[in-house]
Scaffold this active site. Sequence first.
Site, PDB file in Angstrom:
ATOM      1  N   TRP A 285      -2.837  68.385  29.268  1.00 21.62           N
ATOM      2  CA  TRP A 285      -3.866  69.307  28.780  1.00 21.62           C
ATOM      3  C   TRP A 285      -3.379  70.078  27.563  1.00 21.62           C
ATOM      4  CZ3 TRP A 285      -4.232  74.947  30.149  1.00 21.62           C
ATOM      5  CH2 TRP A 285      -2.985  75.475  30.484  1.00 21.62           C
ATOM      6  N   ASP A 286      -2.071  70.003  27.300  1.00 20.79           N
ATOM      7  CA  ASP A 286      -1.495  70.668  26.129  1.00 20.79           C
ATOM      8  C   ASP A 286      -2.305  70.354  24.878  1.00 20.79           C
ATOM      9  OD1 ASP A 286       0.359  70.534  28.180  1.00 20.79           O
ATOM     10  OD2 ASP A 286       2.079  70.366  26.851  1.00 20.79           O
TER      11      ASP A 286
ATOM     12  N   GLU B  21       1.949  76.813  37.544  1.00 26.42           N
ATOM     13  CA  GLU B  21       2.469  75.830  38.493  1.00 26.42           C
ATOM     14  C   GLU B  21       3.418  76.437  39.530  1.00 26.42           C
ATOM     15  OE1 GLU B  21       4.091  72.875  35.918  1.00 26.42           O
ATOM     16  OE2 GLU B  21       2.121  72.154  35.285  1.00 26.42           O
TER      17      GLU B  21
ATOM     18  N   LYS C 132       4.658  81.039  36.465  1.00 25.26           N
ATOM     19  CA  LYS C 132       5.408  80.254  35.492  1.00 25.26           C
ATOM     20  C   LYS C 132       4.872  80.502  34.089  1.00 25.26           C
ATOM     21  CE  LYS C 132       6.642  75.483  34.256  1.00 25.26           C
ATOM     22  NZ  LYS C 132       6.356  74.051  34.502  1.00 25.26           N
ATOM     23  N   GLN C 133       3.555  80.666  34.009  1.00 23.42           N
ATOM     24  CA  GLN C 133       2.924  80.846  32.711  1.00 23.42           C
ATOM     25  C   GLN C 133       1.616  81.591  32.890  1.00 23.42           C
ATOM     26  OE1 GLN C 133       2.803  76.535  32.687  1.00 23.42           O
ATOM     27  NE2 GLN C 133       0.767  76.635  31.782  1.00 23.42           N
TER      28      GLN C 133
END
Length: 827
Positions: free
Chosen positions: A386-387, A515, A627-628
């Site tokens: 998806w980046d 994640e 994580k993000q």
Amino acid sequence: MSPSHIAPIDHDFLDRSRYPVDEWALVESHIDNDDLGTTETLFSVGNGYLGLRGNVDEGRDSFSHGTFINGFHETWPIQHAEEAFGFARVGQTIVNAPDAKVIRLYVDDEPLLLPIADLMQYERRLDFRTGVMTRDILWRTPGGKRVQIRSRRMVSFTQRHLAVLTFEVTMLDDYAPVAISSQILNRQDGEDEYHVRSKAMGEGVDPRKAGQMRHRVLVPQSNWGNVADGRVALGYQCTESGMTIAVAADHRLETANNYTKRIQTDDDLAKMTYRIDAEPGQTITLTKLVSYHTSRGVPSRELLDRCRRTLDRAHDEGLDKQFDDQRQWLDDFWSRSDVEIPGQPEVQQATRWNLFQIAQAAARAEGTGIPAKGVTGSGYGGHYFWDTEVYVLPFLTYTTPRAARNALRFRYTLLDAARARAQQLAQHGALFPWRTINGEEASAYYAAGTAQYHIDADISYALSQYLAATGDVDFLTREGIDILVETARMWVDLGFWRNEDDGTFHIHGVTGPDEYTTVVNDNLFTNVMARFNLRRAAQAVRELAIRDGVEYDRVVARLELEETEVADWERAAADMAIPYDEHLGVHPQDQHFLEREVWDLANTPLDKRPLLLNYHPLVIYRFQVLKQADVVLALFLQGEHFTAAEKRADFEYYDPITTGDSTLSAVVQSIIAAEVGYSDLALRYFKSALFVDLADRHHNTSDGVHVASTGGVWSALVSGFGGFRDHGGRFTLDPRLPESWESLTFRLTLLGTRVRVDVHPGRVDLSIEEGTEATLTVRGEEVTVRADDPVSVPLDGQGPRIEGEPEPVPGRRRSDGTIIAAIVPGT
């Protein structure tokens, strides 16, 4: 209180004695073998199809030799410890192609070996305006002779299958016998030296690295050489995937010295060797043109014919034309894409390096996706994520729409595979794979892979953003609408109305961008993006019915579309569950997120970071730790659906518990920090992202450039400090210029018109560089700018209009009233 791991704002993380500042180049003034893997990545050259890592010309003393072709991969059966229905079955890994970079030099029979060579001068330069990597060396041989060596390396943006290398040698003082050995070397045979070295260093399993094959990957098909015309070639077929590759090199030697030449070819080596009687002052120039062609199954002998045609054309056109065309291509690129930050030379240099990497990852990625590492390394196995849609396509959409269209068309070509994958997961519609090369799901860990259903909405979002910025109705009608319809079908089938009384539509058992929290119910990011996807699909269908009845009928027939489906999409979107906690005044990341214990990041040792390499997933999943950015990313992509106060509250809650273990995080945190008023923090996050690779802040740059982060750098500048948003084709600007910056300039291509935006303290200037006119809304005021009629709009302050001032540093209060300090990783 001060964030404990955010570098000072005036620190750019690079050793400037080694990397002097040049706003248009990355320059290395001396070598250091301790970080070969990083520099090999930083000095890579590529065009989106072909990539050459920045290994030394001599082909020795490298951390990881690498030549990569986008989409050229081997397959292998995924072995699960415990099988279950619907698990991913076929793994895919990018193949390290035969290496044509190798040019070895011997003087007086002594090889040039950089780690031990007596280098009187050394400079390596990657020029962002020419797209050429040069290396200049003055070598004093063991016999005391001075040798000047200059090499150039370029992968063509205009000729997709062509690389150009030159190698110049001049004896300065004395005669010497010189030998130059130019090679195509196939090292791919199960494991390369990089992974052997990693094992020797005791490195553990890192899911960010590529999986390794246990069999010979490239089976020799052909080799040939012709000493008369200086051409050599090798051809192979992948053992399992059946993909084929051919590489050929054309050699031309120019010198006034006497010389002889010989050729050697075998299964894994094609070599052209020159022996020269080198007189002082007589330059020896070797030109090496290299062509790579790949296929899903065309015999390698046919690919060799294609290589010959590429080389013939390049030879006929001449070397100067190749370099001139490259410069012209990049002149055009920078005219559309450059972001200027006057008075900040270190930031300017790093920004241009990041933007140049997007060009190298995407320019000629026709018919393929854009890998997470581009063509600079084998990290993540060369997979597409998806980046691309969330982090890379915004840059392409607003600067090089053709490249964005190519990337979206690639997703369209995978639609049948996505339909099949949805069926495997007992869903209607289409479910795009979380990570893939050939269209099949390649993620063996479903909790943090397949469960990220939000990829469907991410693709639909990028598609809609492209359509709004370009007005490409033809693409929407013929192909794009199929993506919107099939993804909307998936969401309606995946979610459910718990009961008719509460009228709420829920989506359970999914994983959001974070994640460190997996397989949850009503993940906010997923639900917000799914709502967008459903509404956009319904809008596209209804508008098509009005605009073009004939095409509408074709879509209905092609997709077997029923009117009741469209109504269901609209109802599901209207009833979508959007978690909100009245007590804390924040949006929970998912239905049960706030019930978990908070991870104490402030007291987590740095040697235990990133968490995914030091803690079992079940340990991480029990805590509130990210994580993000997850909710914060939703605030950016769907910002029109959140109030300014909600954005600040959510940012203050989640920022302190976000580890930033993902390189996708800092850019988003910078954008929202700027929007909600944390200007210093926004700049710190931006610099953290800006130097992700240049300073190897996540300790894995050796695996390749973090392409999503480079795209995110553009978004942090344009959407963060520039305040640009596109909400359904309504283009807005609300700048947040850092106090230490004198101005910020960027370009946006909107509906065929290129707008130059100059942000200054107190005003924003708009002008047309190409096209006729464009309309934007600046701090609530609609402004139309026309060619030859620039507009200057005064800005009323720099901060958002929210009651109350933010705390100096964001923090989330525990139940006892204490504040958890924000932490940014990567010291």
